[in-house]
Scaffold this motif. Structure first.
Motif, PDB file in Angstrom:
ATOM      1  N   SER A 282       6.004  -4.518   1.834  1.00  0.00           N
ATOM      2  CA  SER A 282       6.755  -4.005   0.700  1.00  0.00           C
ATOM      3  C   SER A 282       6.168  -4.619  -0.573  1.00  0.00           C
ATOM      4  CB  SER A 282       8.239  -4.365   0.818  1.00  0.00           C
ATOM      5  OG  SER A 282       8.950  -3.952  -0.327  1.00  0.00           O
ATOM      6  N   ASN A 284       6.480  -4.527  -4.814  1.00  0.00           N
ATOM      7  CA  ASN A 284       7.241  -4.080  -5.976  1.00  0.00           C
ATOM      8  C   ASN A 284       6.840  -4.914  -7.196  1.00  0.00           C
ATOM      9  OD1 ASN A 284       9.052  -2.634  -7.510  1.00  0.00           O
ATOM     10  ND2 ASN A 284      10.882  -3.605  -6.667  1.00  0.00           N
ATOM     11  N   HIS A 285       6.529  -4.231  -8.274  1.00  0.00           N
ATOM     12  CA  HIS A 285       6.125  -4.882  -9.528  1.00  0.00           C
ATOM     13  C   HIS A 285       4.975  -5.861  -9.315  1.00  0.00           C
ATOM     14  CE1 HIS A 285       8.949  -3.198 -12.390  1.00  0.00           C
ATOM     15  NE2 HIS A 285       9.877  -3.259 -11.467  1.00  0.00           N
ATOM     16  N   LYS A 307       5.917   0.212  -5.021  1.00  0.00           N
ATOM     17  CA  LYS A 307       6.668   0.695  -6.178  1.00  0.00           C
ATOM     18  C   LYS A 307       6.292  -0.106  -7.422  1.00  0.00           C
ATOM     19  CE  LYS A 307      10.684   2.018  -3.346  1.00  0.00           C
ATOM     20  NZ  LYS A 307      12.149   1.860  -3.141  1.00  0.00           N
ATOM     21  N   ASN A 308       6.288   0.584  -8.562  1.00  0.00           N
ATOM     22  CA  ASN A 308       6.135  -0.085  -9.867  1.00  0.00           C
ATOM     23  C   ASN A 308       4.914  -1.013  -9.899  1.00  0.00           C
ATOM     24  OD1 ASN A 308       8.762   1.013 -10.696  1.00  0.00           O
ATOM     25  ND2 ASN A 308       9.598  -0.466  -9.242  1.00  0.00           N
ATOM     26  N   THR A 309       3.797  -0.477  -9.476  1.00  0.00           N
ATOM     27  CA  THR A 309       2.595  -1.291  -9.278  1.00  0.00           C
ATOM     28  C   THR A 309       1.442  -0.761 -10.124  1.00  0.00           C
ATOM     29  OG1 THR A 309       3.176  -2.115  -7.084  1.00  0.00           O
ATOM     30  CG2 THR A 309       0.831  -1.887  -7.564  1.00  0.00           C
TER      31      THR A 309
END
Length: 502
Positions: A282, A284-285, A307-309
């Motif tokens: 996982s 994220n950022h 996500k948000n990468t």
């Protein structure tokens, strides 16, 4: 006659040379001029040498001068080193009787290697001065360097002098496995924001273990280094949205040269490599910069959430996925030598509100490639069961930024919905974006997204963009990559539109 002529020329040369004063110098009078009054050497980690910085020294007078001494104020104890007009002096610290001709200049090159114990504990600055002459003629130029403390992780030295190694894809490489009970660093499987980390060689995640990167963690990889997530191992990156340009809550992976010169240079380190059989990842950022391959997935188990990468400046690929299963949201990739995103050797992929751009300086790159085969693999083909792009931007500096590599021996399933796409005209039936409704719906072709500043990896858009309000609300991700609320109908790509700063 020739003999007399030669004697005449010799006499003239002798007469002129007897009048020359080029090598007659006078003492420096303290009137030197400098290209800068302070030399700022960019931030470096403790005990890692800096880049080399330059200072130019000018003699504006009509006289050739001799500077009695050019030295570092801290003398032989200084952590700075200099060369003066190519001379190394006394350990690069002290230079005597330096000649500087009239209306001329000389270069001084400066570098440093300092420990955290050498700095001012209130601001972590290491300082010194270059002194020119002394007494009433003394002139000084300040030197300033920020030294940053860090946790250093590296392969151990074996008793025979060789370095510790781990096996990656059948090869022994310099590396080590992260230890959750390391006597010096504690639990190396949890990366916090307390200090940055510097990794030498490949840091491996052991089988059945999870490495966790907490919000705000900073990881710097030395040349030819990387992170290896081994069989049955797991990566969890738990960054969160930041409120300032410092990206205080982002997890950042980049090289270990902190000088501004290196901020956007590709290939400073290798990759984050996910082994065949790694699991439950996982992300994220995460902001990842300047690698050879950013995220390299080799047949991992389970679905990978990204996500948000942001991934920038990779020599080969931003994301290379071979037979992977990825669910991606709010991903931005720019500058990759081969492809920003490559979904190779089949797999299952879904990307929503992503910006895949590629402005690499070549004509053979792509923003996105899809394939269901791999030369040399056994079997050579593998089914691409799904590759879906919703509300995405696929753009770049090449004529065609979208590439399909189909092999009829395996499934090849793909669908683009409400996307902006860069692609030249063609009669190839695979790229009929307006008439092929099986694979393409509401595709905008060859309209400019008008990114804010591509060269600085700022792929934000405003209301003048062709991507403004062109998304399908059915696929909307409520927040953009920066945490801003999306409007409906949404903009394409990872960013909610806003006015550019003036």
């Amino acid at each position: 006659m020739r003999q007399y002529f030669a004697l005449f020329i010799f006499g003239i040369i002798l007469a002129f040379s007897s009048c020359r004063t080029d090598f007659d110098t006078v003492a420096s009078s303290g009137d030197l001029k400098f290209s800068k009054d302070t030399v700022y050497l960019d931030t470096v980690f403790k005990n890692i040498g800096s880049s080399t910085y330059q200072l130019k020294v000018y003699n504006r007078s009509k006289n050739d001068i001799s500077i009695p001494v050019v030295q570092l104020k801290k003398g032989l104890n200084s952590k700075y080193r200099m060369t003066v007009d190519g001379m190394s002096g006394n350990n690069g610290k002290i230079f005597k009787d330096v000649t500087l001709l009239a209306k001329d200049s000389l270069y001084i090159f400066i570098e440093t290697t300092a420990d955290i114990t050498d700095v001012n504990p209130t601001d972590f600055l290491y300082t010194d001065e270059i002194q020119f002459d002394s007494g009433a003629n003394l002139q000084e130029v300040a030197l300033v360097t920020l030294i940053q403390d860090a946790v250093f992780l590296f392969p151990k030295q074996n008793t025979d002098g060789t370095k510790e190694k781990i096996k990656i894809e059948g090869k022994d490489v310099d590396g080590f496995y992260l230890d959750e009970n390391d006597p010096e660093n504690g639990n190396e499987l949890i990366f916090t924001k307390q200090k940055p980390y510097v990794i030498y060689g490949y840091a491996g995640v052991p089988e059945n273990k999870t490495v966790t990167f907490e919000a705000g963690a900073r990881v710097h990889f030395h040349a030819n280094s990387g992170l290896y997530v081994g069989d049955k191992a797991t990566l969890q990156i738990n960054g969160t949205a930041s409120t300032t340009e410092k990206l205080e809550n982002e997890v950042i992976f980049e090289g270990d040269r902190l000088e501004s010169l290196y901020s956007d240079i590709p290939g400073q380190w290798k990759s984050v490599l996910f082994a065949n059989g790694s699991t439950n990842h996982s992300i994220n950022h995460l902001t990842l910069k300047n690698a050879v391959v950013g995220l390299d997935f080799k047949n991992p188990l389970n679905t990978i959430e990204i996500k948000n990468t942001q991934i920038y400046n990779c020599v080969e690929y931003g994301i290379l996925a071979q037979n992977a299963h990825i669910n991606g949201e709010n991903i931005v990739i720019n500058y990759a030598g081969i492809a920003s995103l490559s979904c190779a050797y089949g797999g299952n992929y879904s990307f929503t509100h992503c910006t895949f751009n590629n402005n690499w300086q070549s004509s053979s790159h792509f923003a996105v490639t899809l394939s269901n085969s791999l030369a040399g693999a056994s079997p050579e083909t593998n089914p691409l069961t799904q590759a879906t792009f919703n509300n995405c931007i696929i753009y770049g500096s090449s004529t065609n930024e979208f590439n399909l590599q189909k092999n009829a021996s395996a499934a090849f399933v793909y669908q683009l919905n409400s996307c902006l796409l860069k692609f030249g005209s063609t009669t190839n039936p695979d790229y009929q974006f307006k008439t092929d409704t099986e694979h393409y719906t509401n595709i905008i072709v060859n309209e400019n997204p008008k990114f804010y500043n591509v060269s600085k990896n700022q792929l934000n858009i405003d209301k003048t963009s062709a991507a403004f309000a062109k998304g399908n609300p059915a696929y909307i991700i409520p927040l953009d990559i920066l945490g801003a609320t999306r409007t409906s109908p949404p903009d394409l790509g990872a960013y909610q539109s806003k006015d550019f700063p003036k």
